[in-house]
Design a protein around this motif. Structure first.
Motif, PDB file in Angstrom:
ATOM      1  N   GLY A  78       0.707  -1.232  -0.080  1.00 31.07           N
ATOM      2  CA  GLY A  78       0.024  -0.063  -0.122  1.00 31.07           C
ATOM      3  C   GLY A  78       0.790   1.015  -0.084  1.00 31.07           C
ATOM      4  N   ALA A  79       2.104   1.314   0.766  1.00 29.76           N
ATOM      5  CA  ALA A  79       3.011   2.198   0.791  1.00 29.76           C
ATOM      6  C   ALA A  79       3.348   2.705  -0.748  1.00 29.76           C
ATOM      7  CB  ALA A  79       3.879   2.234   1.852  1.00 29.76           C
ATOM      8  N   GLU A  80       3.834   1.557  -1.372  1.00 27.11           N
ATOM      9  CA  GLU A  80       4.364   1.872  -2.708  1.00 27.11           C
ATOM     10  C   GLU A  80       3.266   2.295  -3.862  1.00 27.11           C
ATOM     11  OE1 GLU A  80       7.936  -1.532  -2.879  1.00 27.11           O
ATOM     12  OE2 GLU A  80       5.921  -2.304  -2.887  1.00 27.11           O
ATOM     13  N   ILE A  81       2.047   1.755  -3.461  1.00 25.75           N
ATOM     14  CA  ILE A  81       0.945   2.364  -4.321  1.00 25.75           C
ATOM     15  C   ILE A  81       0.685   3.794  -4.179  1.00 25.75           C
ATOM     16  CG2 ILE A  81      -1.307   2.066  -4.971  1.00 25.75           C
ATOM     17  CD1 ILE A  81      -0.955  -1.000  -4.209  1.00 25.75           C
ATOM     18  N   TYR A  82       0.768   4.036  -2.746  1.00 23.99           N
ATOM     19  CA  TYR A  82       0.643   5.642  -2.342  1.00 23.99           C
ATOM     20  C   TYR A  82       1.760   6.209  -2.973  1.00 23.99           C
ATOM     21  CZ  TYR A  82       0.320   9.802   0.325  1.00 23.99           C
ATOM     22  OH  TYR A  82       0.204  10.985   0.576  1.00 23.99           O
ATOM     23  N   ASP A  83       2.766   5.862  -2.852  1.00 19.23           N
ATOM     24  CA  ASP A  83       4.167   6.759  -3.414  1.00 19.23           C
ATOM     25  C   ASP A  83       3.828   7.014  -4.904  1.00 19.23           C
ATOM     26  OD1 ASP A  83       6.901   7.712  -3.021  1.00 19.23           O
ATOM     27  OD2 ASP A  83       7.479   6.104  -4.521  1.00 19.23           O
ATOM     28  N   GLY A  84       3.725   5.890  -5.693  1.00 18.02           N
ATOM     29  CA  GLY A  84       3.466   6.000  -7.226  1.00 18.02           C
ATOM     30  C   GLY A  84       2.295   6.567  -7.821  1.00 18.02           C
ATOM     31  N   ASN A  85       1.347   7.012  -6.775  1.00 22.69           N
ATOM     32  CA  ASN A  85       0.013   7.485  -7.448  1.00 22.69           C
ATOM     33  C   ASN A  85      -0.524   8.823  -6.542  1.00 22.69           C
ATOM     34  OD1 ASN A  85      -1.237   5.313  -9.456  1.00 22.69           O
ATOM     35  ND2 ASN A  85      -0.250   4.263  -7.680  1.00 22.69           N
ATOM     36  N   CYS A  86      -0.147   8.791  -5.284  1.00 18.46           N
ATOM     37  CA  CYS A  86      -0.583   9.793  -4.454  1.00 18.46           C
ATOM     38  C   CYS A  86       0.316  10.781  -3.805  1.00 18.46           C
ATOM     39  CB  CYS A  86      -1.394   9.398  -3.260  1.00 18.46           C
ATOM     40  SG  CYS A  86      -2.477   8.012  -3.761  1.00 18.46           S
ATOM     41  N   ALA A  87       1.458  10.307  -3.539  1.00 15.02           N
ATOM     42  CA  ALA A  87       2.616  11.472  -3.094  1.00 15.02           C
ATOM     43  C   ALA A  87       2.913  12.713  -3.627  1.00 15.02           C
ATOM     44  CB  ALA A  87       3.881  10.473  -2.776  1.00 15.02           C
ATOM     45  N   ALA A  88       2.885  12.537  -4.927  1.00 17.37           N
ATOM     46  CA  ALA A  88       3.075  13.774  -5.946  1.00 17.37           C
ATOM     47  C   ALA A  88       2.198  15.010  -5.472  1.00 17.37           C
ATOM     48  CB  ALA A  88       3.172  13.451  -7.325  1.00 17.37           C
ATOM     49  N   CYS A  89       1.049  14.593  -5.264  1.00 17.22           N
ATOM     50  CA  CYS A  89      -0.151  15.808  -4.768  1.00 17.22           C
ATOM     51  C   CYS A  89       0.180  15.728  -3.180  1.00 17.22           C
ATOM     52  CB  CYS A  89      -1.260  15.657  -5.398  1.00 17.22           C
ATOM     53  SG  CYS A  89      -1.304  15.557  -7.106  1.00 17.22           S
ATOM     54  N   HIS A  90      -0.440  14.802  -2.419  1.00 15.00           N
ATOM     55  CA  HIS A  90      -0.706  14.895  -1.315  1.00 15.00           C
ATOM     56  C   HIS A  90       0.586  14.813  -0.416  1.00 15.00           C
ATOM     57  CE1 HIS A  90      -5.067  14.389  -1.462  1.00 15.00           C
ATOM     58  NE2 HIS A  90      -4.937  13.585  -2.426  1.00 15.00           N
ATOM     59  N   GLY A  91       1.883  14.698  -0.874  1.00 15.07           N
ATOM     60  CA  GLY A  91       3.097  14.499  -0.196  1.00 15.07           C
ATOM     61  C   GLY A  91       3.137  13.224   0.502  1.00 15.07           C
ATOM     62  N   GLN A  92       4.502  13.072   0.766  1.00 15.93           N
ATOM     63  CA  GLN A  92       4.788  11.606   1.348  1.00 15.93           C
ATOM     64  C   GLN A  92       4.317  11.829   2.829  1.00 15.93           C
ATOM     65  OE1 GLN A  92       6.462   8.734   0.969  1.00 15.93           O
ATOM     66  NE2 GLN A  92       6.769   9.201  -1.313  1.00 15.93           N
ATOM     67  N   ASP A  93       4.220  12.898   3.455  1.00 19.32           N
ATOM     68  CA  ASP A  93       3.660  13.213   4.854  1.00 19.32           C
ATOM     69  C   ASP A  93       2.065  13.274   4.904  1.00 19.32           C
ATOM     70  OD1 ASP A  93       3.610  15.542   3.765  1.00 19.32           O
ATOM     71  OD2 ASP A  93       5.012  16.529   4.970  1.00 19.32           O
ATOM     72  N   GLY A  94       1.545  13.396   3.835  1.00 22.63           N
ATOM     73  CA  GLY A  94       0.141  13.654   3.672  1.00 22.63           C
ATOM     74  C   GLY A  94      -0.365  14.888   3.987  1.00 22.63           C
ATOM     75  N   LYS A  95       0.434  15.932   4.000  1.00 22.58           N
ATOM     76  CA  LYS A  95       0.107  17.170   4.404  1.00 22.58           C
ATOM     77  C   LYS A  95      -0.612  17.933   3.228  1.00 22.58           C
ATOM     78  CE  LYS A  95       3.704  18.615   7.615  1.00 22.58           C
ATOM     79  NZ  LYS A  95       5.093  19.502   7.694  1.00 22.58           N
ATOM     80  N   GLY A  96      -0.599  17.415   2.033  1.00 27.03           N
ATOM     81  CA  GLY A  96      -1.253  18.181   0.856  1.00 27.03           C
ATOM     82  C   GLY A  96      -0.631  19.546   0.448  1.00 27.03           C
ATOM     83  N   THR A  97      -1.174  20.417   0.017  1.00 30.24           N
ATOM     84  CA  THR A  97      -0.569  21.586  -0.469  1.00 30.24           C
ATOM     85  C   THR A  97      -0.636  22.730   0.585  1.00 30.24           C
ATOM     86  OG1 THR A  97      -2.548  22.225  -1.682  1.00 30.24           O
ATOM     87  CG2 THR A  97      -0.853  21.228  -3.035  1.00 30.24           C
ATOM     88  N   ALA A  98       0.244  23.506   0.376  1.00 25.81           N
ATOM     89  CA  ALA A  98       0.129  24.510   1.519  1.00 25.81           C
ATOM     90  C   ALA A  98      -1.192  25.605   1.651  1.00 25.81           C
ATOM     91  CB  ALA A  98       1.343  25.795   1.363  1.00 25.81           C
ATOM     92  N   ASN A  99      -1.891  25.874   0.374  1.00 31.05           N
ATOM     93  CA  ASN A  99      -3.238  26.275   0.398  1.00 31.05           C
ATOM     94  C   ASN A  99      -4.388  25.435   0.506  1.00 31.05           C
ATOM     95  OD1 ASN A  99      -3.245  24.905  -2.051  1.00 31.05           O
ATOM     96  ND2 ASN A  99      -3.521  26.854  -3.319  1.00 31.05           N
ATOM     97  N   GLN A 100      -4.057  24.054   0.567  1.00 30.99           N
ATOM     98  CA  GLN A 100      -5.134  23.099   0.839  1.00 30.99           C
ATOM     99  C   GLN A 100      -6.126  22.986  -0.330  1.00 30.99           C
ATOM    100  OE1 GLN A 100      -5.429  20.636   3.800  1.00 30.99           O
ATOM    101  NE2 GLN A 100      -3.506  21.203   3.204  1.00 30.99           N
TER     102      GLN A 100
END
Length: 452
Positions: free
Chosen positions: A328-350
């Motif tokens: 699941g971590a690798e799937i997240y890294d390949g598909n979600c982390a680019a936008c939501h961040g590795q830490d899950g913070k999302g973008t500064a303006n949300q």
């Protein structure tokens, strides 16, 4: 009624005043415009376009399939076309359909049409709504396919018994625009926005359980959550301003973002209401009886924190032929982390929201997280546009398998939310429904959402 001196003065032309007959005609036209404008606002508040416009179809021409346990109900054409729509409806016919669920020909409508709620509308507002549909909506000469349900739903007369069991909202009186704040909020929530249609659980007869008003209910793969003031299962930790912001924009930082049916309600309806009406609606919702949730026992937006995980990317290319072996971590890294961040913070303006302090990720029900990952988010309001690609499909090709989505959901909820729910590929498969046509046509619906 405007001041007569000002009214007359506004029609001075070359020093001459219009004749009394001219004044009367102008004033009548002004009243008609006011009534029609009121009808347009009411149609928006009632979100008529959501059910009566099929993907890619013309506004209010019907044809949308609405799933029920006995088959799909296909919405009707409610444009003023005389042959295929409601062009030959009198105002009395219109009122009977809207309040009582009975067509001009005497046949009963199915309760996917929320006439149980619309029964609460005032005579004045029904008159305005009728005027708008008859004089401002473009007629469309299209006849949607007939609804074909299994027994006993195929017997429309059986709706008589259902109507007796379901009851209806009590008809309001007077000028709804002059109601005090809470009365106006009640009118919006129950008669127009019909919030309970989605957010109130139903019994085996599909009648709303009024003793659990707004306590949450399943909705075609999604889950309309508990929106009572419960501090644990509902939105008791939201302020009135929070709720107004959410209804107006579809997002509230550190709490939630609207997707699926709620995104459509925000896009087509609540984001176009006046601030005064939004505050009235929010104030009413904030004071309905609180209900605890049978699964959510902690505020859904109170879970999680930024992840402190090392970056999984090594900087070297590695060929992986069997994606099912990815965690699941690798799937997240390949598909979600680019936008939501590795830490899950999302973008500064949300614009891209954080995955912690997120009511979808924090819910004990993973339904909405699954559906959001599969179908994405595409929501436009007067203030902005929110978009997230769906990972269930890419064009007409499946992008992530059911098994991959299950592992991704478990990783996201375990890392940022309410814990690993051990979702299986079978649960994802069950949650998936055939929304691909709707997704592909969604932009067309948006651009044709106004009457022409």
């Amino acid at each position: 009624m405007p001041d007569m001196k000002k009214f007359v003065g506004s029609f001075l032309i070359g020093g001459a005043v219009l004749s009394g007959a001219g004044l009367y005609a102008a004033h009548a036209a002004e009243n008609e415009q006011d009534i029609t404008a009121r009808g347009a606002y009411l149609a928006t508040a009632a979100d008529c376009i959501a059910c009566h416009t099929r993907p890619g179809g013309k506004p209010f021409a019907g044809g949308l399939k609405i799933a029920t346990p006995q088959g799909d109900v296909i919405s009707t054409n409610i444009t003023p076309d005389r042959e295929h729509g409601i062009g030959d409806y009198t105002e009395a016919d219109f009122e009977k359909a809207l309040r009582h669920g009975v067509r001009k020909d005497g046949a009963y409508l199915y309760p996917v049409m929320p006439y149980v709620s619309y029964a609460g509308m005032t005579d004045q507002d029904i008159k305005a709504l009728y005027a708008w549909f008859m004089h401002a909506v473009r007629p469309v000469a299209e006849k949607p396919p007939a609804t074909q349900l299994s027994f006993p739903g195929n017997i429309r007369a059986s709706m008589m018994a259902w109507n007796l069991l379901a009851g209806s909202e009590k008809q309001e009186t007077g000028d709804s625009a002059s109601y005090d704040k809470l009365r106006r909020g009640h009118y919006l929530a129950t008669a127009l926005e019909h919030c309970g249609t989605c957010h109130t659980p139903r019994n085996f007869m599909l009648v709303e359980k009024q003793d659990q008003y707004l306590a949450g209910a399943a909705l075609d793969g999604w889950y309309a959550p508990n929106i009572t003031p419960s501090e644990t299962g509902g939105i008791g930790d939201w302020s009135e301003d929070d709720l107004v912001t959410y209804l107006k924009t579809g997002r509230i930082k550190g709490r939630s973002q609207a997707a699926g049916p709620m995104a459509e309600a925000v896009e087509h309806s609540t984001s176009h209401l006046t601030d005064e009406d939004l505050h009235a609606l929010a104030a009413f919702i904030k004071q309905v009886p609180s209900h605890e949730d049978d699964k959510d026992h902690k505020a859904r937006d109170s879970f999680g924190k930024a992840a402190d995980n090392p970056d999984l990317r090594s900087g070297t290319l590695t060929r992986i032929d069997n994606l099912s072996e990815k965690s699941g971590a690798e799937i997240y890294d390949g598909n979600c982390a680019a936008c939501h961040g590795q830490d899950g913070k999302g973008t500064a303006n949300q614009y891209v929201p954080s995955l912690y302090s997120n009511s979808v990720v924090g819910s004990e029900r993973p339904d909405n997280l699954i559906m959001t990952i599969v179908y994405g988010v595409d929501r436009t309001t007067p203030s902005d546009h929110a978009s997230m690609p769906g990972f269930g499909y890419r064009s007409d090709v499946q992008r992530l398998s059911n098994d991959e989505i299950a592992r991704l959901v478990n990783y996201v909820t375990a890392t940022f939310g309410s814990g690993d729910h051990h979702i299986t590929s079978e649960q994802v498969a069950k949650a998936r429904t055939d929304h691909l046509e709707k997704m592909v046509s969604h932009v067309i619906v948006k651009t044709s959402g106004k009457s022409e």
